[in-house]
Write a protein that holds these residues in place. Structure first.
Motif, PDB file in Angstrom:
ATOM      1  N   GLY A   9       1.249  -1.407   0.005  1.00 41.04           N
ATOM      2  CA  GLY A   9      -0.185  -0.110  -0.171  1.00 41.04           C
ATOM      3  C   GLY A   9       0.833   1.007  -0.246  1.00 41.04           C
ATOM      4  N   ARG A  10       0.376   2.241   0.920  1.00 40.63           N
ATOM      5  CA  ARG A  10       1.356   3.725   1.048  1.00 40.63           C
ATOM      6  C   ARG A  10       2.634   3.474   1.694  1.00 40.63           C
ATOM      7  N   ALA A  11       3.504   4.331   0.923  1.00 40.61           N
ATOM      8  CA  ALA A  11       4.855   4.786   1.994  1.00 40.61           C
ATOM      9  C   ALA A  11       4.063   5.051   3.548  1.00 40.61           C
ATOM     10  N   HIS A  12       4.841   4.762   4.436  1.00 40.13           N
ATOM     11  CA  HIS A  12       5.111   5.215   5.729  1.00 40.13           C
ATOM     12  C   HIS A  12       6.485   5.649   6.665  1.00 40.13           C
ATOM     13  N   GLY A  13       5.979   7.159   6.355  1.00 41.02           N
ATOM     14  CA  GLY A  13       7.001   7.814   6.814  1.00 41.02           C
ATOM     15  C   GLY A  13       8.000   8.249   6.353  1.00 41.02           C
ATOM     16  N   ILE A  14       9.486   8.463   6.354  1.00 40.92           N
ATOM     17  CA  ILE A  14      10.331   8.768   5.717  1.00 40.92           C
ATOM     18  C   ILE A  14      11.796   7.931   5.374  1.00 40.92           C
ATOM     19  N   LYS A  15      11.334   6.083   5.849  1.00 40.03           N
ATOM     20  CA  LYS A  15      12.013   6.141   6.124  1.00 40.03           C
ATOM     21  C   LYS A  15      12.370   4.616   4.851  1.00 40.03           C
ATOM     22  N   GLY A  16      11.440   4.683   4.069  1.00 36.76           N
ATOM     23  CA  GLY A  16      11.205   3.234   3.398  1.00 36.76           C
ATOM     24  C   GLY A  16      10.563   1.946   3.247  1.00 36.76           C
ATOM     25  N   GLU A  17       9.252   2.328   4.873  1.00 31.86           N
ATOM     26  CA  GLU A  17       8.347   1.312   5.308  1.00 31.86           C
ATOM     27  C   GLU A  17       7.213   1.503   4.322  1.00 31.86           C
ATOM     28  N   VAL A  18       6.523   0.488   3.986  1.00 29.90           N
ATOM     29  CA  VAL A  18       5.165   0.485   3.697  1.00 29.90           C
ATOM     30  C   VAL A  18       4.254   0.271   3.803  1.00 29.90           C
ATOM     31  N   THR A  19       2.976  -0.185   4.146  1.00 31.58           N
ATOM     32  CA  THR A  19       2.199  -0.477   4.525  1.00 31.58           C
ATOM     33  C   THR A  19       1.588  -1.575   3.705  1.00 31.58           C
ATOM     34  N   VAL A  20       1.051  -3.128   3.882  1.00 30.68           N
ATOM     35  CA  VAL A  20       0.679  -4.095   2.966  1.00 30.68           C
ATOM     36  C   VAL A  20      -0.428  -4.351   3.689  1.00 30.68           C
ATOM     37  N   GLU A  21      -1.699  -4.782   2.817  1.00 33.49           N
ATOM     38  CA  GLU A  21      -2.283  -5.629   3.319  1.00 33.49           C
ATOM     39  C   GLU A  21      -2.557  -7.224   3.096  1.00 33.49           C
ATOM     40  N   VAL A  22      -2.341  -7.779   4.076  1.00 39.50           N
ATOM     41  CA  VAL A  22      -2.078  -9.293   4.084  1.00 39.50           C
ATOM     42  C   VAL A  22      -3.004  -9.646   3.176  1.00 39.50           C
ATOM     43  N   ARG A  23      -2.738 -10.693   2.829  1.00 40.40           N
ATOM     44  CA  ARG A  23      -3.642 -11.972   1.931  1.00 40.40           C
ATOM     45  C   ARG A  23      -3.031 -13.798   2.548  1.00 40.40           C
ATOM     46  N   THR A  24      -2.564 -13.574   3.772  1.00 39.92           N
ATOM     47  CA  THR A  24      -2.344 -15.097   4.069  1.00 39.92           C
ATOM     48  C   THR A  24      -2.826 -15.233   5.516  1.00 39.92           C
ATOM     49  N   ASP A  25      -3.292 -15.935   5.905  1.00 38.92           N
ATOM     50  CA  ASP A  25      -2.995 -16.652   7.389  1.00 38.92           C
ATOM     51  C   ASP A  25      -2.213 -16.503   8.394  1.00 38.92           C
ATOM     52  N   GLU A  26      -0.696 -16.683   7.403  1.00 42.94           N
ATOM     53  CA  GLU A  26       0.138 -17.069   8.312  1.00 42.94           C
ATOM     54  C   GLU A  26       1.470 -15.915   7.913  1.00 42.94           C
ATOM     55  N   PRO A  27       1.098 -14.266   8.631  1.00 45.04           N
ATOM     56  CA  PRO A  27       1.808 -13.352   7.721  1.00 45.04           C
ATOM     57  C   PRO A  27       3.718 -14.016   8.384  1.00 45.04           C
ATOM     58  N   GLU A  28       3.259 -14.119   9.808  1.00 43.66           N
ATOM     59  CA  GLU A  28       4.712 -14.313  10.744  1.00 43.66           C
ATOM     60  C   GLU A  28       5.424 -15.272   9.606  1.00 43.66           C
ATOM     61  N   GLU A 119     -12.122 -15.392  -3.455  1.00 45.65           N
ATOM     62  CA  GLU A 119     -10.969 -14.282  -2.787  1.00 45.65           C
ATOM     63  C   GLU A 119     -11.584 -14.355  -1.440  1.00 45.65           C
ATOM     64  N   ILE A 120      -9.952 -14.360  -0.141  1.00 47.81           N
ATOM     65  CA  ILE A 120      -9.830 -15.097   0.678  1.00 47.81           C
ATOM     66  C   ILE A 120      -9.385 -13.870   0.692  1.00 47.81           C
ATOM     67  N   SER A 121     -10.210 -13.025   2.362  1.00 47.74           N
ATOM     68  CA  SER A 121      -9.689 -10.898   2.375  1.00 47.74           C
ATOM     69  C   SER A 121      -9.665 -11.519   3.751  1.00 47.74           C
ATOM     70  N   HIS A 122      -8.379 -11.157   4.181  1.00 45.24           N
ATOM     71  CA  HIS A 122      -8.559 -11.005   5.719  1.00 45.24           C
ATOM     72  C   HIS A 122      -8.342 -10.244   6.539  1.00 45.24           C
ATOM     73  N   LEU A 123      -9.253  -9.253   7.218  1.00 46.56           N
ATOM     74  CA  LEU A 123      -9.344  -8.176   7.759  1.00 46.56           C
ATOM     75  C   LEU A 123      -8.417  -8.246   9.479  1.00 46.56           C
ATOM     76  N   PRO A 124      -8.710  -7.722   9.940  1.00 46.30           N
ATOM     77  CA  PRO A 124      -7.737  -7.363  11.431  1.00 46.30           C
ATOM     78  C   PRO A 124      -8.321  -8.623  12.402  1.00 46.30           C
ATOM     79  N   SER A 125     -10.589  -7.902  11.966  1.00 49.15           N
ATOM     80  CA  SER A 125     -11.487  -8.622  12.443  1.00 49.15           C
ATOM     81  C   SER A 125     -11.683 -10.357  12.810  1.00 49.15           C
ATOM     82  N   GLN A 126     -11.762 -10.446  11.775  1.00 51.78           N
ATOM     83  CA  GLN A 126     -11.699 -11.678  10.830  1.00 51.78           C
ATOM     84  C   GLN A 126     -11.777 -11.868   9.397  1.00 51.78           C
ATOM     85  N   ASP A 127     -11.166 -13.096   8.479  1.00 50.69           N
ATOM     86  CA  ASP A 127     -11.539 -13.633   7.799  1.00 50.69           C
ATOM     87  C   ASP A 127     -13.186 -13.560   6.645  1.00 50.69           C
TER      88      ASP A 127
END
Length: 204
Positions: A9-28, A119-127
């Motif tokens: 998604g969008r850039a976050h801050g000025i040090k190269g970080e980006v937001t991401v829309e997670v599409r996996t059950d195992e982001p870790e 499609e599977i949508s992974h939201l913070p509260s539920q899938d």
């Protein structure tokens, strides 16, 4: 096999970080530091995850070689793709990888066809299952035990027990409209023989 595990998604801050829309059950696992991911478009990658952290409920990633906001913005809308063994299964038998759920037929417990998971949508509260119905419309079904009664991979189907209005919302609206019309008809005064309102009809 290759699976899309996130969208940048969008850039976050000025040090190269980006937001991401997670599409996996195992982001870790899929989106942990050190993971090397292919990309779409291909020319953007491969990308190696350098750091990851959660901020305000969103996952933030920084990639090797991307150290400023300009570089981060250039990655926007890029899809991150992981190589996954199709035979790999989660440790918990009640959990499933996205690729196992994609294209499953969705039916109710009494056998009514609802559609196909696209499609599977992974939201913070539920899938959520994004299900394409036979008429081409889509319906979102929360992947929770109260609604999804069974995942049968052998039969390639998901059996659901939907609450009222989840998959038949259009029917509910139509029924409500018909009921209102019926009520209006009931309230309309009946005409007597001489054209005057029938008093008994008005009192109903």
């Amino acid at each position: 096999m290759q699976l899309v595990v996130a969208r940048i998604g969008r850039a976050h801050g000025i040090k190269g970080e980006v937001t991401v829309e997670v599409r996996t059950d195992e982001p870790e696992v899929r989106l942990g530091p050190g993971a090397v991911l292919a990309t779409d478009p291909p020319g953007t990658g491969p990308l190696t995850i350098e750091t990851g952290r959660v901020h305000s409920g969103r996952l933030l990633l920084r990639f090797a070689g991307v150290s400023d906001r300009t570089g981060a913005e250039a990655l926007r809308n890029t899809l991150l793709i992981a190589e996954v063994d199709p035979e790999e299964l989660p440790d918990d038998p009640e959990e499933f990888y996205d690729h196992q759920l994609m294209d499953l037929d969705v039916v109710t417990e009494d056998g009514v066809e609802v559609g196909r998971i696209t499609e599977i949508s992974h939201l913070p509260s539920q899938d959520l299952f994004i299900v394409e119905r036979p008429d081409g419309s889509e319906v979102m079904i929360p992947f929770v035990a109260e609604i999804v009664a069974e995942i049968d991979l052998d039969e390639q189907r998901a059996v659901i027990t939907p609450p009222p209005g989840l998959i038949d919302d259009r029917a509910v609206v139509a029924s409500a409209r018909d009921a209102e019309q019926d009520g209006a008809d009931d309230e309309a005064p009946d005409e007597g023989v001489d054209g005057a309102p029938d008093q008994a009809g008005e009192a109903r």
